[in-house]
Scaffold this active site. Structure first.
Site, short mmCIF file in Angstrom:
data_model
loop_
_atom_site.label_atom_id
_atom_site.label_comp_id
_atom_site.label_asym_id
_atom_site.label_seq_id
_atom_site.Cartn_x
_atom_site.Cartn_y
_atom_site.Cartn_z
N ASP A 191 0.81 -1.23 0.00
CA ASP A 191 0.00 0.00 0.00
C ASP A 191 0.84 1.28 0.00
O ASP A 191 0.65 2.16 0.85
CB ASP A 191 -0.92 0.01 1.22
CG ASP A 191 -1.68 -1.28 1.43
OD1 ASP A 191 -2.19 -1.82 0.43
OD2 ASP A 191 -1.76 -1.76 2.57
N GLU A 210 -11.50 -0.13 -4.08
CA GLU A 210 -10.81 0.49 -2.96
C GLU A 210 -9.60 1.27 -3.47
O GLU A 210 -9.36 1.38 -4.66
CB GLU A 210 -10.36 -0.57 -1.95
CG GLU A 210 -9.37 -1.58 -2.51
CD GLU A 210 -9.00 -2.67 -1.52
OE1 GLU A 210 -9.55 -2.69 -0.41
OE2 GLU A 210 -8.15 -3.51 -1.88
#
Length: 312
Positions: free
Chosen positions: A31, A196
């Protein structure tokens, strides 16, 4: 601090620059939110434990470089145990500079988005609110899955926005203090297959909202307004062998880059494991130990983005 080197080759074939990926190899990371502060590029990832068997991350590190080759691990900038109102899950964060401070946005508990503040881009970061900035049950929020993945963006006029959520992109306009907002939640329109990891950047006056689709690819859409409506444009990055993906897009020293993650380091460290694509395949391990990468990103003449070709 730990110092280490990755190799970014200057050899270019067409529009493909060859990078040594993953570029962080002494620990598992995912991430990556990449930001440029004071001529240094910083990456804010999540941190997968060495023995992870789910997304059970507990702290956040910060990495930096001035040449895209030599990287510094500045250690833990914030630990979930220091967020008194949170119970678990130090998932995908982001960070921005404003007011002479650095504001670190992070999700916890699959339910809350918090903010911490530091005097340096490497932290340490401290929770000034002692409560979430916004949560799944906050008035106006639409989210029936995980309320995660904050991505912050400051426009040319100084207005700051925070994007977050799964399945629906929720956005708020932050106040000047960067730790509160005007009370209204905006639900963005015009995304295609949004799942997302929303990320906003601006290029030549256009707003680019990129994200992970339910298809597993990183996709993007464009608008003339940071709150949309947006027009879907296409895929930037193919599916990765990590099953999940999460990215950021940043310009540094005149070159645009995309940061993302995969599971290449896990398979490199476990040659006895048969590599299968993502999870959901019979006999395939769930790749909860991920590794961050970057590659160059290019725009077409009309402002659309060319698909990024992953390098190893």
């Amino acid at each position: 601090m730990k110092y280490f080197t990755t190799f970014f080759l200057t050899l270019t074939i067409g529009s493909i620059s060859l990078a040594q990926n993953p570029f962080i190899t002494h620990m598992y990371t995912a991430d990556p939110s990449a930001r440029v502060f004071n001529d240094t590029l910083y990456v804010y990832p999540s941190h997968d434990p060495d023995n992870a068997d789910w997304f059970d991350m507990v702290d956040w590190h910060v990495f930096s470089t001035t040449d895209m080759v030599n990287w510094t691990d500045h250690g833990v900038a914030l630990d979930i145990k220091d967020v008194k109102w949170a119970e678990k899950y130090a998932w995908a964060p982001d960070c921005i500079q404003a007011n002479g401070k650095y504001y670190f946005y992070f999700p916890t508990d699959q339910f809350h988005i918090g903010v911490a503040v530091g005097d340096k881009p490497t932290g340490p970061f401290v929770d000034p609110l002692r409560k979430p900035l916004i949560s799944m049950n906050t008035k106006g929020v639409v989210c029936n899955r995980d309320f995660i993945d904050p991505g912050v963006f400051i426009d040319d006029d100084g207005q700051a926005y925070l994007y977050m959520g799964q399945l629906v992109v929720n956005a708020i306009k932050l106040n000047k203090d960067m730790i509160s907002y005007d009370g209204k939640v905006h639900l963005l329109e015009g995304t295609d297959d949004f799942f997302e990891a929303s990320w906003m950047h601006k290029y030549k006056g256009k707003y680019y909202l990129s994200y992970v689709g339910t298809s597993g690819e990183i996709k993007y859409c464009m608008s003339d307004n940071p709150l949309g409506p947006f027009e879907y444009k296409g895929v930037i990055l193919e599916k990765m062998n990590s099953g999940t993906n999460h990215h950021s897009i940043v310009e540094y020293q005149g070159q645009w880059y995309m940061f993302y993650h995969n599971s290449d380091l896990y398979y490199r460290n476990h040659p006895e494991v048969e590599e299968k694509f993502g999870w959901g395949h019979e006999g395939s391990p769930h790749p909860f130990r991920r590794s961050i990468c970057f590659d160059t990103l290019y725009y077409n003449e009309d402002g659309t983005i060319q698909q990024v070709i992953p390098t190893k």
